[in-house]
Design an enzyme around this catalytic site. Structure first.
Site, PDB file in Angstrom:
ATOM      1  N   LYS A 141      31.990  43.365  31.754  1.00  0.00           N
ATOM      2  CA  LYS A 141      32.110  44.739  32.692  1.00  0.00           C
ATOM      3  C   LYS A 141      30.904  45.539  32.711  1.00  0.00           C
ATOM      4  CE  LYS A 141      37.008  44.373  31.751  1.00  0.00           C
ATOM      5  NZ  LYS A 141      38.285  44.798  30.993  1.00  0.00           N
ATOM      6  N   GLN A 196      39.740  49.071  26.501  1.00  0.00           N
ATOM      7  CA  GLN A 196      39.985  47.767  26.399  1.00  0.00           C
ATOM      8  C   GLN A 196      41.148  47.425  25.400  1.00  0.00           C
ATOM      9  OE1 GLN A 196      38.449  45.264  28.185  1.00  0.00           O
ATOM     10  NE2 GLN A 196      39.648  43.606  27.277  1.00  0.00           N
ATOM     11  N   ASP A 212      41.963  51.004  35.570  1.00  0.00           N
ATOM     12  CA  ASP A 212      42.754  49.874  35.096  1.00  0.00           C
ATOM     13  C   ASP A 212      44.181  49.942  35.698  1.00  0.00           C
ATOM     14  OD1 ASP A 212      41.950  48.159  33.642  1.00  0.00           O
ATOM     15  OD2 ASP A 212      41.746  48.937  31.727  1.00  0.00           O
TER      16      ASP A 212
HETATM   17  N1  GUN Z   1      42.640  43.247  28.188  1.00  0.00           N
HETATM   18  C1  GUN Z   1      42.822  42.188  28.919  1.00  0.00           C
HETATM   19  N2  GUN Z   1      42.717  42.475  30.067  1.00  0.00           N
HETATM   20  C2  GUN Z   1      42.385  43.656  30.275  1.00  0.00           C
HETATM   21  C3  GUN Z   1      42.204  44.400  31.453  1.00  0.00           C
HETATM   22  O1  GUN Z   1      42.173  44.117  32.481  1.00  0.00           O
HETATM   23  N3  GUN Z   1      42.028  46.066  31.081  1.00  0.00           N
HETATM   24  C4  GUN Z   1      42.097  46.112  29.766  1.00  0.00           C
HETATM   25  N4  GUN Z   1      41.696  47.567  29.444  1.00  0.00           N
HETATM   26  N5  GUN Z   1      42.167  45.581  28.739  1.00  0.00           N
HETATM   27  C5  GUN Z   1      42.455  44.345  29.010  1.00  0.00           C
END
Ligand code: GUN
Length: 285
Positions: free
Chosen positions: A53, A97, A120
């Site tokens: 990311k 995350q 998100d």
């Molecule tokens: N953990 C697995 N997928 C995601 C996601 O799309 N966003 C976040 N914040 N955590 C994750």
């Protein structure tokens, strides 16, 4: 029939090329998009996702800030940081995350993020907006899936869609998006009796259950569109694979996403899209 491949890597690259001009325009107006990513602990998969990311932000010209904490950090420390980021004018998106270590109340952490920076789309207010069919931020993975379907002109109205998995990150928002698009949606989970009975009816099958190569060819309707959200490591050799038995399902589906190179790159692309969108909204007079 052999399925055509839904190439998420190529589509994500196409999208990312279109982001550059938007980022440049915002930056020229003093509103360079900024994303803060919070990572707690040392989960290897999470570390890889966060690195992807942050690197993608850099490539797109988006400012990014990675904030890491040890697994035993006090939740209050993270909440304070989020409060600070909520007021930071250089930050348009905040991502924590998941999963978080045990001592955290995940809902409380998500609730602490300002809804207008919740790229998100996990804040209850944003989940509600999506459920009402007027989303502010669409969660990145299901958003990426919808973009892939749109890129292949898949009309969802009246189609039978089956989603396997009911997580807040993928299954539930995916279901809402498919409902909003007019599909007839069935949501299965690990307790579903006779899973194959449902999957065999699916025109669109979305697998997000987290079990390597679980969806076999006999569970798939000939001509179905198969979306594999799984990212698993095979015990022998550690090779990446999805939730779908790709080689055999490919022989009967009409369209299928590979792993890697399918949904994963689209998730990252849509995170960038949401961050840019957030900065554009703030830039509006
Ligand atoms: N953990 C697995 N997928 C995601 C996601 O799309 N966003 C976040 N914040 N955590 C994750």
């Amino acid at each position: 029939m052999t399925a055509a491949i839904l190439d998420g890597k190529a589509l994500a690259e196409e999208l990312r090329a279109t982001f550059k001009a938007r980022v440049a325009a915002l930056t020229a107006q003093g509103q360079r998009p900024g994303l803060a990513v919070i990572l707690v602990g040392e989960d290897t998969a999470s570390e890889v996702y966060v690195r992807n990311k942050v690197n993608a932000c850099e490539a797109a010209g988006i400012f990014s800030q990675k904030i890491t904490y040890p697994a035993d950090v006090a939740p209050g420390t993270v909440l304070l940081k989020i409060a600070e980021l909520n007021f930071d004018p250089a930050i348009h998106g905040i991502l924590v995350q998941l999963p978080l270590p045990r001592q955290f109340d995940e809902k409380a952490v998500l609730a602490a993020i300002a809804p207008e920076k919740d790229v998100d789309g996990f804040h209850a207010e944003n989940v509600g907006a999506l459920a009402q069919g007027a989303p502010r931020f669409i969660p990145c993975t299901p958003y990426g899936v919808m973009k892939m379907l749109a890129a292949h002109n898949i009309n969802l109205a009246g189609k039978e869609a089956v989603v396997i998995g009911r997580s807040n990150i993928v299954g539930k928002p995916m279901t809402l998006l498919l409902i909003n698009a007019g599909a007839t949606v069935t949501v299965c989970n690990s307790k579903t009796r006779d899973l194959a009975l449902h999957t065999r009816r699916a025109d669109i099958l979305v697998a997000a259950l987290g079990k390597p190569r679980f969806i076999t060819a006999d569970m798939v309707k000939p001509g179905a569109v198969v979306i594999d959200v799984g990212i698993n490591r095979l015990p022998e050799g550690g090779k990446l694979c999805g939730d779908v038995d790709f080689e055999n399902v490919k022989a009967i589906a009409s369209l299928i996403t590979p792993v890697p190179g399918g949904v994963g790159p689209m998730t990252v692309a849509m995170l960038l899209a949401n961050t840019i969108e957030s900065a554009e909204r703030k830039n509006q007079p």
